[in-house]
Enzyme design. Structure first.
Site, PDB file in Angstrom:
ATOM      1  N   LYS A  47       0.832  -1.213   0.000  1.00 56.49           N
ATOM      2  CA  LYS A  47       0.000   0.000   0.000  1.00 56.49           C
ATOM      3  C   LYS A  47       0.867   1.265   0.000  1.00 56.49           C
ATOM      4  O   LYS A  47       0.626   2.180  -0.771  1.00 56.49           O
ATOM      5  CB  LYS A  47      -0.919   0.031   1.237  1.00 56.49           C
ATOM      6  CG  LYS A  47      -1.853  -1.169   1.361  1.00 56.49           C
ATOM      7  CD  LYS A  47      -2.798  -1.032   2.543  1.00 56.49           C
ATOM      8  CE  LYS A  47      -2.146  -1.040   3.897  1.00 56.49           C
ATOM      9  NZ  LYS A  47      -1.548  -2.330   4.309  1.00 56.49           N
ATOM     10  N   ARG A  77      14.624  -0.667   9.973  1.00 54.63           N
ATOM     11  CA  ARG A  77      13.675  -1.776  10.002  1.00 54.63           C
ATOM     12  C   ARG A  77      12.624  -1.430  11.031  1.00 54.63           C
ATOM     13  O   ARG A  77      12.959  -0.975  12.127  1.00 54.63           O
ATOM     14  CB  ARG A  77      14.368  -3.074  10.395  1.00 54.63           C
ATOM     15  CG  ARG A  77      15.050  -3.717   9.220  1.00 54.63           C
ATOM     16  CD  ARG A  77      15.467  -5.140   9.542  1.00 54.63           C
ATOM     17  NE  ARG A  77      16.471  -5.570   8.583  1.00 54.63           N
ATOM     18  CZ  ARG A  77      16.204  -6.265   7.479  1.00 54.63           C
ATOM     19  NH1 ARG A  77      14.978  -6.616   7.181  1.00 54.63           N
ATOM     20  NH2 ARG A  77      17.166  -6.610   6.643  1.00 54.63           N
ATOM     21  N   ARG A 118      -0.625  -8.834  13.478  1.00 54.52           N
ATOM     22  CA  ARG A 118      -1.148  -7.853  12.507  1.00 54.52           C
ATOM     23  C   ARG A 118      -2.035  -8.541  11.476  1.00 54.52           C
ATOM     24  O   ARG A 118      -3.061  -7.994  11.062  1.00 54.52           O
ATOM     25  CB  ARG A 118       0.019  -7.117  11.825  1.00 54.52           C
ATOM     26  CG  ARG A 118       0.644  -6.086  12.751  1.00 54.52           C
ATOM     27  CD  ARG A 118       2.094  -5.810  12.399  1.00 54.52           C
ATOM     28  NE  ARG A 118       2.280  -5.030  11.203  1.00 54.52           N
ATOM     29  CZ  ARG A 118       3.445  -4.967  10.538  1.00 54.52           C
ATOM     30  NH1 ARG A 118       4.500  -5.665  10.959  1.00 54.52           N
ATOM     31  NH2 ARG A 118       3.552  -4.219   9.480  1.00 54.52           N
ATOM     32  N   ARG A 132      11.936  -6.686   4.982  1.00 52.43           N
ATOM     33  CA  ARG A 132      11.728  -5.291   4.567  1.00 52.43           C
ATOM     34  C   ARG A 132      12.573  -4.305   5.358  1.00 52.43           C
ATOM     35  O   ARG A 132      12.722  -4.417   6.560  1.00 52.43           O
ATOM     36  CB  ARG A 132      10.242  -4.963   4.762  1.00 52.43           C
ATOM     37  CG  ARG A 132       9.876  -3.509   4.589  1.00 52.43           C
ATOM     38  CD  ARG A 132       8.395  -3.338   4.405  1.00 52.43           C
ATOM     39  NE  ARG A 132       7.640  -3.331   5.644  1.00 52.43           N
ATOM     40  CZ  ARG A 132       6.339  -3.059   5.699  1.00 52.43           C
ATOM     41  NH1 ARG A 132       5.663  -2.789   4.598  1.00 52.43           N
ATOM     42  NH2 ARG A 132       5.703  -3.062   6.845  1.00 52.43           N
ATOM     43  N   ARG A 189      -9.420   0.795   9.119  1.00 53.45           N
ATOM     44  CA  ARG A 189      -9.086  -0.603   9.418  1.00 53.45           C
ATOM     45  C   ARG A 189     -10.203  -1.288  10.189  1.00 53.45           C
ATOM     46  O   ARG A 189     -10.073  -2.458  10.505  1.00 53.45           O
ATOM     47  CB  ARG A 189      -7.809  -0.651  10.250  1.00 53.45           C
ATOM     48  CG  ARG A 189      -6.518  -0.853   9.437  1.00 53.45           C
ATOM     49  CD  ARG A 189      -5.377  -0.721  10.424  1.00 53.45           C
ATOM     50  NE  ARG A 189      -4.174  -1.409  10.141  1.00 53.45           N
ATOM     51  CZ  ARG A 189      -3.082  -0.848   9.621  1.00 53.45           C
ATOM     52  NH1 ARG A 189      -3.097   0.392   9.218  1.00 53.45           N
ATOM     53  NH2 ARG A 189      -1.975  -1.545   9.494  1.00 53.45           N
TER      54      ARG A 189
HETATM   55  P1  AMP Z   1       0.948   0.417   9.202  1.00 51.66           P
HETATM   56  O1  AMP Z   1       2.154   1.273   9.005  1.00 51.66           O
HETATM   57  O2  AMP Z   1      -0.240   0.878   8.430  1.00 51.66           O
HETATM   58  O3  AMP Z   1       1.251  -1.044   9.011  1.00 51.66           O
HETATM   59  O4  AMP Z   1       0.530   0.580  10.741  1.00 51.66           O
HETATM   60  C1  AMP Z   1       1.418   0.218  11.784  1.00 51.66           C
HETATM   61  C2  AMP Z   1       0.628   0.029  13.088  1.00 51.66           C
HETATM   62  O5  AMP Z   1      -0.022   1.262  13.444  1.00 51.66           O
HETATM   63  C3  AMP Z   1      -0.514  -0.981  13.029  1.00 51.66           C
HETATM   64  O6  AMP Z   1      -0.062  -2.318  13.244  1.00 51.66           O
HETATM   65  C4  AMP Z   1      -1.412  -0.484  14.161  1.00 51.66           C
HETATM   66  O7  AMP Z   1      -0.874  -0.799  15.428  1.00 51.66           O
HETATM   67  C5  AMP Z   1      -1.306   1.025  13.998  1.00 51.66           C
HETATM   68  N1  AMP Z   1      -2.325   1.551  13.040  1.00 51.66           N
HETATM   69  C6  AMP Z   1      -2.090   2.154  11.845  1.00 51.66           C
HETATM   70  N2  AMP Z   1      -3.236   2.528  11.250  1.00 51.66           N
HETATM   71  C7  AMP Z   1      -4.239   2.137  12.092  1.00 51.66           C
HETATM   72  C8  AMP Z   1      -5.651   2.223  12.028  1.00 51.66           C
HETATM   73  N3  AMP Z   1      -6.277   2.775  10.965  1.00 51.66           N
HETATM   74  N4  AMP Z   1      -6.369   1.715  13.068  1.00 51.66           N
HETATM   75  C9  AMP Z   1      -5.749   1.169  14.139  1.00 51.66           C
HETATM   76  N5  AMP Z   1      -4.420   1.045  14.258  1.00 51.66           N
HETATM   77  C10 AMP Z   1      -3.648   1.527  13.249  1.00 51.66           C
END
Ligand code: AMP
Length: 217
Positions: A13, A160, A172, A127, A88
């Site tokens: 994404k 990282r 996740r 990654r 989410r």
């Molecule tokens: P990401 O970079 O999108 O993978 O987000 C990293 C972490 O941030 C996720 O594993 C969640 O802990 C938190 N996070 C990011 N976006 C959301 C969201 N829309 N709702 C809840 N937690 C979020």
């Protein structure tokens, strides 16, 4: 136009969002990046979410909806918004719908990036990203250059993510299937959903996204 990139962690994404920013002058709103920035700057909110993020669980709806609301109120995205990693949960999706209506805006398209789970584990555990520009590297398919300078911006700040380990990734993924994947049906029923093969090459995924966006224009 305003779009959502929907998909599990590691689906690509962020990579595709950055391409759209460059090519279409859109604004990327990544709640993950906003939360990481809050942690780095040491705000109270950043401290509250740190453990939750490291474990791979979801931060509360209230916090992330608040972050998105703030951004929508302060930004003026001529080319439109790319929501990356938000919404989410169904509550977040409803809240986003209301925020856009209040602004007199539409959601034009939701792109579901489909990737199988084994590929996600491989991608995420290999990654790293450039701390300066966000360029994504992979130990197997796109290693960090021998001179240790980012191919995009020249910086030498490879990072990282603390949550890019197998244990956190399992949590996740579970959060994705339990809380986020219902959004696929939600947006399908609204008529906004387009699905692309997230396992294709980066350029082919970009081409599929461009064609999905053309259909929604
Ligand atoms: P990401 O970079 O999108 O993978 O987000 C990293 C972490 O941030 C996720 O594993 C969640 O802990 C938190 N996070 C990011 N976006 C959301 C969201 N829309 N709702 C809840 N937690 C979020």
């Amino acid at each position: 136009m305003n779009i959502i990139l929907l998909g599990p962690p590691g689906a690509g994404k962020g990579t595709q969002a950055r391409k759209l920013v460059d090519e279409r002058n859109m604004v990327q709103l990544s709640t993950g990046d906003m939360l990481r920035a809050a942690r780095t700057s040491g705000t109270e909110m950043g401290k509250t979410v740190a453990g939750v993020m490291d474990r791979g669980e979801l931060v509360t709806d209230e916090i992330v909806i608040g972050l998105i609301r703030e951004q929508l109120e302060s930004d003026n995205a001529g080319g439109g918004y790319i929501f990356d990693g938000f919404p989410r949960t169904l509550a977040q999706a409803d809240a986003l719908g209301r925020l856009l209506v209040d602004m007199g805006e539409n959601l034009d398209c939701v792109i579901e990036m489909q990737v199988d789970d084994d590929a996600l584990v491989d991608r995420i555990t290999a990654r790293s990203t450039c701390g300066a520009c966000g360029e994504v590297y992979n130990d197997n398919t796109k290693p960090i250059p021998a001179n240790e300078k980012c191919t995009n911006c020249g910086a030498s700040d490879f990072q990282r993510r603390a949550d890019d380990n197998e244990e956190s990734l399992r949590t996740r993924l579970m959060a994705y299937y339990k809380q986020t994947s219902p959004l696929v049906g939600y947006y399908y029923a609204k008529g906004d959903l387009r699905s692309v093969d997230g396992l294709a090459s980066m350029d082919d995924v970009a081409t599929s996204i461009a064609s999905a966006l053309r259909q929604s224009e």
